[in-house]
Design a protein around this motif. Structure first.
Motif, PDB file in Angstrom:
ATOM      1  N   PRO A  50      -6.845   1.210  12.430  1.00  0.00           N
ATOM      2  CA  PRO A  50      -5.857   0.859  11.389  1.00  0.00           C
ATOM      3  C   PRO A  50      -5.932   1.713  10.094  1.00  0.00           C
ATOM      4  O   PRO A  50      -7.108   1.433   9.590  1.00  0.00           O
ATOM      5  CB  PRO A  50      -5.681  -0.734  11.394  1.00  0.00           C
ATOM      6  CG  PRO A  50      -6.988  -1.121  11.642  1.00  0.00           C
ATOM      7  CD  PRO A  50      -7.821   0.043  12.736  1.00  0.00           C
ATOM      8  N   ILE A  51      -5.002   2.361   9.503  1.00  0.00           N
ATOM      9  CA  ILE A  51      -5.143   3.004   8.388  1.00  0.00           C
ATOM     10  C   ILE A  51      -4.243   2.316   7.256  1.00  0.00           C
ATOM     11  O   ILE A  51      -4.275   2.553   5.958  1.00  0.00           O
ATOM     12  CB  ILE A  51      -4.816   4.292   8.361  1.00  0.00           C
ATOM     13  CG1 ILE A  51      -3.450   4.905   9.230  1.00  0.00           C
ATOM     14  CG2 ILE A  51      -5.903   5.050   9.338  1.00  0.00           C
ATOM     15  CD1 ILE A  51      -3.054   6.415   9.200  1.00  0.00           C
ATOM     16  N   ARG A  52      -3.158   1.526   7.719  1.00  0.00           N
ATOM     17  CA  ARG A  52      -2.190   0.830   6.776  1.00  0.00           C
ATOM     18  C   ARG A  52      -2.159  -0.562   7.740  1.00  0.00           C
ATOM     19  O   ARG A  52      -1.788  -0.714   8.617  1.00  0.00           O
ATOM     20  CB  ARG A  52      -0.820   1.530   6.826  1.00  0.00           C
ATOM     21  CG  ARG A  52      -1.152   2.743   6.050  1.00  0.00           C
ATOM     22  CD  ARG A  52      -1.531   2.912   4.529  1.00  0.00           C
ATOM     23  NE  ARG A  52      -1.589   4.044   3.976  1.00  0.00           N
ATOM     24  CZ  ARG A  52      -2.861   4.621   3.759  1.00  0.00           C
ATOM     25  NH1 ARG A  52      -3.670   4.181   4.441  1.00  0.00           N
ATOM     26  NH2 ARG A  52      -2.858   5.981   3.198  1.00  0.00           N
TER      27      ARG A  52
ATOM     28  N   TRP B  59     -16.123   2.040   2.794  1.00  0.00           N
ATOM     29  CA  TRP B  59     -15.233   2.448   2.009  1.00  0.00           C
ATOM     30  C   TRP B  59     -13.762   2.058   2.052  1.00  0.00           C
ATOM     31  O   TRP B  59     -13.434   2.208   3.257  1.00  0.00           O
ATOM     32  CB  TRP B  59     -15.551   3.793   1.443  1.00  0.00           C
ATOM     33  CG  TRP B  59     -16.788   4.223   0.955  1.00  0.00           C
ATOM     34  CD1 TRP B  59     -18.020   3.338   0.902  1.00  0.00           C
ATOM     35  CD2 TRP B  59     -17.397   5.322   0.581  1.00  0.00           C
ATOM     36  NE1 TRP B  59     -18.979   4.102   0.429  1.00  0.00           N
ATOM     37  CE2 TRP B  59     -18.721   5.184  -0.004  1.00  0.00           C
ATOM     38  CE3 TRP B  59     -16.503   6.403   0.081  1.00  0.00           C
ATOM     39  CZ2 TRP B  59     -19.134   6.522  -0.549  1.00  0.00           C
ATOM     40  CZ3 TRP B  59     -17.287   7.558  -0.522  1.00  0.00           C
ATOM     41  CH2 TRP B  59     -18.603   7.546  -0.850  1.00  0.00           C
ATOM     42  N   PRO B  60     -13.415   1.354   1.193  1.00  0.00           N
ATOM     43  CA  PRO B  60     -11.815   0.883   1.202  1.00  0.00           C
ATOM     44  C   PRO B  60     -10.916   2.228   1.467  1.00  0.00           C
ATOM     45  O   PRO B  60     -11.021   3.046   1.014  1.00  0.00           O
ATOM     46  CB  PRO B  60     -11.473   0.253  -0.001  1.00  0.00           C
ATOM     47  CG  PRO B  60     -12.433   0.996  -1.185  1.00  0.00           C
ATOM     48  CD  PRO B  60     -13.559   1.311  -0.295  1.00  0.00           C
ATOM     49  N   VAL B  61      -9.852   2.001   2.246  1.00  0.00           N
ATOM     50  CA  VAL B  61      -8.772   3.018   2.680  1.00  0.00           C
ATOM     51  C   VAL B  61      -7.328   2.278   2.573  1.00  0.00           C
ATOM     52  O   VAL B  61      -6.450   3.103   2.384  1.00  0.00           O
ATOM     53  CB  VAL B  61      -8.802   3.437   4.140  1.00  0.00           C
ATOM     54  CG1 VAL B  61     -10.377   4.483   4.118  1.00  0.00           C
ATOM     55  CG2 VAL B  61      -9.067   2.558   5.346  1.00  0.00           C
ATOM     56  N   ASP B  62      -7.310   1.158   2.575  1.00  0.00           N
ATOM     57  CA  ASP B  62      -6.017   0.264   2.115  1.00  0.00           C
ATOM     58  C   ASP B  62      -6.209  -1.164   1.559  1.00  0.00           C
ATOM     59  O   ASP B  62      -7.052  -1.823   1.887  1.00  0.00           O
ATOM     60  CB  ASP B  62      -5.101   0.270   3.548  1.00  0.00           C
ATOM     61  CG  ASP B  62      -3.632   0.063   3.365  1.00  0.00           C
ATOM     62  OD1 ASP B  62      -3.333   0.596   2.248  1.00  0.00           O
ATOM     63  OD2 ASP B  62      -3.034  -0.489   4.044  1.00  0.00           O
ATOM     64  N   LEU B  63      -5.194  -1.454   0.841  1.00  0.00           N
ATOM     65  CA  LEU B  63      -5.377  -2.569  -0.006  1.00  0.00           C
ATOM     66  C   LEU B  63      -3.835  -3.210  -0.323  1.00  0.00           C
ATOM     67  O   LEU B  63      -3.053  -2.286  -0.747  1.00  0.00           O
ATOM     68  CB  LEU B  63      -5.982  -2.502  -1.226  1.00  0.00           C
ATOM     69  CG  LEU B  63      -6.261  -3.838  -2.160  1.00  0.00           C
ATOM     70  CD1 LEU B  63      -7.143  -4.956  -1.358  1.00  0.00           C
ATOM     71  CD2 LEU B  63      -6.840  -3.554  -3.319  1.00  0.00           C
ATOM     72  N   ALA B  64      -3.378  -4.241   0.183  1.00  0.00           N
ATOM     73  CA  ALA B  64      -2.134  -4.620  -0.206  1.00  0.00           C
ATOM     74  C   ALA B  64      -2.030  -6.288  -0.378  1.00  0.00           C
ATOM     75  O   ALA B  64      -2.728  -6.937   0.390  1.00  0.00           O
ATOM     76  CB  ALA B  64      -1.171  -4.476   1.187  1.00  0.00           C
ATOM     77  N   CYS B  65      -1.296  -6.515  -1.280  1.00  0.00           N
ATOM     78  CA  CYS B  65      -0.603  -7.962  -1.663  1.00  0.00           C
ATOM     79  C   CYS B  65       0.260  -8.528  -0.920  1.00  0.00           C
ATOM     80  O   CYS B  65       1.176  -7.908  -0.471  1.00  0.00           O
ATOM     81  CB  CYS B  65      -0.475  -8.283  -3.025  1.00  0.00           C
ATOM     82  SG  CYS B  65      -0.214  -9.729  -3.609  1.00  0.00           S
TER      83      CYS B  65
ATOM     84  N   VAL C 140       3.059  -8.646  10.368  1.00  0.00           N
ATOM     85  CA  VAL C 140       2.500  -7.461   9.656  1.00  0.00           C
ATOM     86  C   VAL C 140       3.197  -5.948  10.515  1.00  0.00           C
ATOM     87  O   VAL C 140       3.612  -6.153  11.383  1.00  0.00           O
ATOM     88  CB  VAL C 140       1.085  -7.368  10.450  1.00  0.00           C
ATOM     89  CG1 VAL C 140       0.562  -6.149  10.281  1.00  0.00           C
ATOM     90  CG2 VAL C 140       0.215  -8.484   9.890  1.00  0.00           C
ATOM     91  N   ALA C 141       3.211  -5.129   9.224  1.00  0.00           N
ATOM     92  CA  ALA C 141       3.639  -3.817   9.540  1.00  0.00           C
ATOM     93  C   ALA C 141       2.486  -2.859   9.507  1.00  0.00           C
ATOM     94  O   ALA C 141       1.714  -3.071   8.643  1.00  0.00           O
ATOM     95  CB  ALA C 141       4.733  -3.299   8.761  1.00  0.00           C
TER      96      ALA C 141
END
Length: 201
Positions: free
Chosen positions: A60-62, A109-115, A74-75
């Motif tokens: 998963p990348i997003r 290492w981080p590749v995506d972050l969402a609230c 989830v999308a």
């Protein structure tokens, strides 16, 4: 005409189980030999599906949870590159940097972050993805918090040679704008140009 120069897939990678493909399709998604996506998958189901696809080397990348009347859905988007990855959800804002630090100690290492809002819509939580270090990426940083609080941080990151990789914004439980982003420093600039500057507003 566009040219695609992707490397051939590893012949040792197995195909996803038909049940996983069906779960993705039910969640208004699709799965191909190189990528997958879903739009309406329940959070707990997504976690299980993502782990199932790991065996076929999808990553998963997003990862974008969102609250609905039916719970948190989830999308998401996957790529198929065989890289090792980690995921977290339900993380309070004040613990995101600590969780990121823990992942970095393990080599991710981080590749995506969402609230996103919890099902009760009374508190914000964060979802994140990490991957092993990628070629050409020298370092990555996360930016978490209200948009106005991140402005100076974003400017400093740009001054230090970082460019934005992801940027997610939403209204929090009390109607305040929440902003989260991933920034990377690369050996060669990817040419974001004026797009980076637009995040200052």
């Amino acid at each position: 005409m566009p040219e695609w120069n992707d490397s051939p897939l590893d012949s040792a990678w197995t195909n996803p189980a038909p049940a996983l493909v069906r779960q993705i399709e039910i969640a208004q998604g699709l799965l191909t030999e190189r990528f997958a996506l879903c739009q309406t998958m329940p959070l707990e189901e997504f976690v299980a599906v993502a782990e199932g696809l790991r065996g076929s080397r999808y990553r998963p990348i997003r990862f974008r949870p969102y609250a609905t009347a039916d719970g948190v859905l989830v999308a998401a988007v996957w790529t198929r590159d065989g890289l090792d990855w980690q995921m977290a959800h339900g993380v309070p804002a004040d613990q995101t940097h600590q969780r990121d630090a823990e992942m970095r100690k393990q080599g991710y290492w981080p590749v995506d972050l969402a609230c996103y809002l919890e099902a009760a819509r009374t508190a914000e939580r964060y979802a994140a993805l990490w991957v092993v270090q990628r070629p050409g990426v020298v370092n990555t940083q996360i930016c978490v918090g209200l948009n106005r609080d991140c402005r100076a941080t974003r400017q400093q990151l740009m001054n230090d040679g970082y460019v934005p990789e992801t940027h997610h914004m939403m209204l929090g439980a009390h109607g305040e704008l929440q902003s989260s982003s991933i920034w990377s420093k690369r050996q060669i600039s990817p040419g974001w140009g004026d797009h980076s500057n637009s995040l200052q507003s």
